[in-house]
Design an enzyme around this catalytic site. Structure first.
Site, PDB file in Angstrom:
ATOM      1  N   ARG A   1      -2.048   3.620  17.355  1.00 50.18           N
ATOM      2  CA  ARG A   1      -2.570   4.764  15.884  1.00 50.18           C
ATOM      3  C   ARG A   1      -2.358   6.619  16.081  1.00 50.18           C
ATOM      4  NH1 ARG A   1      -0.834   1.155  14.106  1.00 50.18           N
ATOM      5  NH2 ARG A   1      -1.725  -0.125  12.403  1.00 50.18           N
TER       6      ARG A   1
ATOM      7  N   ASP B   1       0.439  -1.044   0.227  1.00 52.93           N
ATOM      8  CA  ASP B   1      -0.079   0.619  -0.030  1.00 52.93           C
ATOM      9  C   ASP B   1       0.952   0.780  -0.127  1.00 52.93           C
ATOM     10  OD1 ASP B   1      -2.840  -1.201   0.191  1.00 52.93           O
ATOM     11  OD2 ASP B   1      -2.037  -1.770   2.042  1.00 52.93           O
TER      12      ASP B   1
ATOM     13  N   ASP C   1      -7.993   2.353  10.852  1.00 50.14           N
ATOM     14  CA  ASP C   1      -6.519   3.279  10.509  1.00 50.14           C
ATOM     15  C   ASP C   1      -6.818   4.526  10.015  1.00 50.14           C
ATOM     16  OD1 ASP C   1      -5.567   1.554  12.171  1.00 50.14           O
ATOM     17  OD2 ASP C   1      -4.465   0.637  10.885  1.00 50.14           O
TER      18      ASP C   1
ATOM     19  N   SER D   1      -2.502 -10.443   7.394  1.00 46.80           N
ATOM     20  CA  SER D   1      -1.872  -8.990   7.720  1.00 46.80           C
ATOM     21  C   SER D   1      -1.533  -9.074   9.211  1.00 46.80           C
ATOM     22  CB  SER D   1      -3.149  -8.455   7.441  1.00 46.80           C
ATOM     23  OG  SER D   1      -2.671  -7.539   7.836  1.00 46.80           O
TER      24      SER D   1
HETATM   25  N1  ARG Z   1      -8.912  -4.505  14.014  1.00 52.17           N
HETATM   26  C1  ARG Z   1      -7.609  -3.545  14.889  1.00 52.17           C
HETATM   27  C2  ARG Z   1      -7.981  -2.602  15.638  1.00 52.17           C
HETATM   28  O1  ARG Z   1      -8.673  -1.981  14.116  1.00 52.17           O
HETATM   29  C3  ARG Z   1      -6.676  -4.041  14.758  1.00 52.17           C
HETATM   30  C4  ARG Z   1      -6.182  -4.343  12.853  1.00 52.17           C
HETATM   31  C5  ARG Z   1      -4.496  -4.827  12.829  1.00 52.17           C
HETATM   32  N2  ARG Z   1      -4.076  -4.565  11.690  1.00 52.17           N
HETATM   33  C6  ARG Z   1      -3.626  -5.930  11.116  1.00 52.17           C
HETATM   34  N3  ARG Z   1      -3.408  -5.959   9.677  1.00 52.17           N
HETATM   35  N4  ARG Z   1      -3.837  -6.943  11.270  1.00 52.17           N
HETATM   36  O2  ARG Z   1      -7.190  -1.716  16.084  1.00 52.17           O
END
Ligand code: ARG
Length: 406
Positions: free
Chosen positions: A92, A13, A121, A170
Site C-alpha cells: 500500500r 468501488d 488500506d 475479494s
Molecule cells: N487484511 C489484509 C491486510 O490488511 C489484506 C486484505 C486484502 N484484501 C482483499 N481484498 N483480500 O493487510
C-alpha cells in the site's frame, strides 16, 4: 480546471468513484492510476478496458522493483503479522507513493482511493498522502456507500462493471502474497474450499530448496542467481507446487475489527524460513533475542502501512548492522505444505564443532571441570527465593491478602 488522481483498479468501488468525483466533489477531470506491484495480467486488462469504456485517462506505474526491495527488507526483519507475511500491507505505501508522484507530475489538486471506512488500506494510503499538499478524498467512506448502492448506481448510469466480474471472493494479489477474503470466508467457522487457492497446490510431494543470501539479501535459489522480482516470482511457482505458504488467520485490523483472512505466499514462506535459519547460525544469542523485539516493532509498523516512518529507518539501522554476517546458504525442505529448514551453511557461523562436541577436551584452555563453578552459582537466586517462600515462620495470608487476624 481541477484534476484528481484516483487509485484505479477497474473494480466496482473505483469505477463508481469516477463519476462521483466529478458530480459529488466537483472535479473537472479524473485520471486513473494503477500501480504495478505484481498483480496478475488480467487485473491490468480489466483496469485498461474499464478505463477505456469510461473514457478515463489511465496510467500504469511500474513499482515492482521498488516493492521487491521492500519485501527483502521484510525478509531481513523476519517480518510477519499474526502469521501473515504482510503482502497487502507492504504494497500500500508503495502504491500510494506511486500515485502521489504521478499526481504531482500531472499537476493534480487531489488524490482519491476507493477504500471503505472499515479496513486498513484507507489508513495506509492516507498515511502517505496526507504528507503532501494535495487534497485527500475517500468517496466510498465519505459518502457512506454500500456495495448494493454501488451496483444500483452502476446499473443506472450504465457504468462498465461486468456482472459477476468481481467473483465470489475479494482478492488482493502482488508478488509477496495473494489475499482472499469476503463471501462465506468471512465466517470464522467456514472451512475454505480448495478452489480459493491459486498459487499453492493441494499439499503433496516434497523437495529441498537451497536459498543463498548475501548480507541478509536473497541472491540465488538452488545456485541460480536471480534479480529480486524474478526470484520471488519463480519461488512462488516452485514452492507453491508443493502446497507451501498458506495461512488462515483471525486478523486484528487497525480499527480493532477482528476478521478472517486467507493468504497464499510460497516465496515469502521459503525466504523467511531460510533467512531465519541462517541467522540462527550466525548471530549471537543476544543479537537473536534483542532482534525479536525489533522485528515485532518493524512488522507492526509495516502492518500499519508506516514503512516510511523515521522509526523504520532506526529499526533498519539495527537490522542492517546484524545482516553483515547473514551470508551463506540455507536449505529448506518443502513437504506436503510444510516448509522447514534442514541445513544451513555460512563462513560466519558462530559455531565451533571442536567446542560443542562431546568428544574433544580442553579447547581454548577450557575443560569440562571449569563448568563446576558455574553450575554451583546457576539457579542460586531461585533456590534462595523458594526457600524463603517455604520458610515455616512466614505469616499466612488470608485469601484476600489482608493478613490472618480478622
Ligand atoms: N487484511 C489484509 C491486510 O490488511 C489484506 C486484505 C486484502 N484484501 C482483499 N481484498 N483480500 O493487510
Amino acid at each position: 480546471m481541477t484534476t484528481v488522481a484516483l487509485a484505479f483498479s477497474g473494480g466496482l468501488d473505483t469505477t463508481v468513484c469516477v463519476p462521483l468525483l466529478k458530480e459529488e466533489y466537483g472535479y473537472d477531470d479524473v485520471i486513473g492510476v494503477t500501480v504495478d506491484v505484481g498483480q496478475p495480467a488480467s487485473e491490468f486488462e480489466e483496469a485498461a478496458d474499464t478505463a477505456a469504456a469510461l473514457g478515463l485517462d489511465h496510467h500504469v506505474v511500474d513499482a515492482k522493483d521498488e516493492f521487491a526491495e521492500l519485501c527483502y527488507g521484510a525478509v531481513k526483519a523476519n517480518a510477519t503479522y499474526q502469521g501473515y507475511p504482510l503482502g497487502t500491507a507492504l504494497a500500500r505505501p508503495v502504491i500510494a507513493d506511486g500515485i502521489l508522484e504521478l499526481a504531482l507530475e500531472e499537476g493534480c489538486d487531489a488524490v482519491a482511493h476507493g477504500c471503505t471506512g472499515k479496513g486498513n488500506d484507507q489508513l495506509r494510503f492516507e498515511a502517505v498522502w496526507r504528507g503532501s499538499e494535495l487534497d485527500v478524498i475517500a468517496p466510498v467512506r465519505e459518502l457512506g456507500l454500500t456495495r448494493q448502492w454501488e451496483i444500483d448506481y452502476a446499473a443506472e448510469r450504465d457504468l462498465p462493471v461486468e456482472a459477476g466480474n468481481e467473483g465470489v471472493w475479494s482478492i488482493d494479489q502482488n508478488i509477496w502474497s495473494r489475499a482472499v477474503e469476503g463471501g462465506q470466508l468471512e465466517a470464522p467457522s467456514y472451512v475454505p474450499p480448495e478452489d480459493i487457492y491459486e498459487w499453492t497446490a493441494e499439499p503433496e510431494g516434497e523437495t529441498t530448496i537451497d536459498v543463498t543470501f548475501e548480507e541478509g539479501v536473497p541472491v540465488a535459489v538452488d545456485g541460480e542467481s536471480m534479480a529480486p522480482v524474478e526470484l520471488i516470482e519463480q519461488l512462488n511457482e516452485y514452492a507453491g507446487a508443493f502446497g507451501v505458504g498458506r495461512t488462515d488467520v483471525m486478523e486484528d485490523r487497525m480499527l480493532g475489527l477482528k476478521v478472517r483472512e486467507n493468504y497464499e505466499h510460497p516465496a515469502a514462506t521459503v525466504l523467511l524460513t531460510a533467512h531465519q535459519a541462517l541467522e540462527d547460525l550466525v548471530l549471537t544469542k543476544q543479537e537473536r533475542s534483542f532482534k525479536k523485539g525489533i522485528e515485532q516493532e518493524w512488522s507492526e509498523k509495516a502492518y500499519e502501512g508506516l514503512v516510511f516512518a523515521p522509526l523504520m529507518d532506526a529499526l533498519e539501522g539495527f537490522i542492517d548492522e546484524t545482516q553483515d554476517v547473514v551470508t551463506g546458504t540455507a536449505t529448506v525442505r518443502v513437504h506436503a505444505g510444510s516448509c522447514r529448514a534442514v541445513a544451513r551453511d555460512s563462513e560466519y557461523a558462530v559455531y565451533s564443532e571442536e567446542m560443542a562436541s562431546f568428544n574433544t577436551e580442553d579447547v581454548a584452555g577450557i575443560e569440562q571441570a571449569d563448568a563446576t563453578g558455574v553450575a554451583k552459582y546457576h539457579g542460586l537466586q531461585e533456590r534462595l527465593a523458594n526457600e524463603v517462600e517455604a520458610a515455616p515462620e512466614k505469616p499466612e495470608l488470608a485469601p484476600d491478602g489482608s493478613g490472618t487476624d480478622q
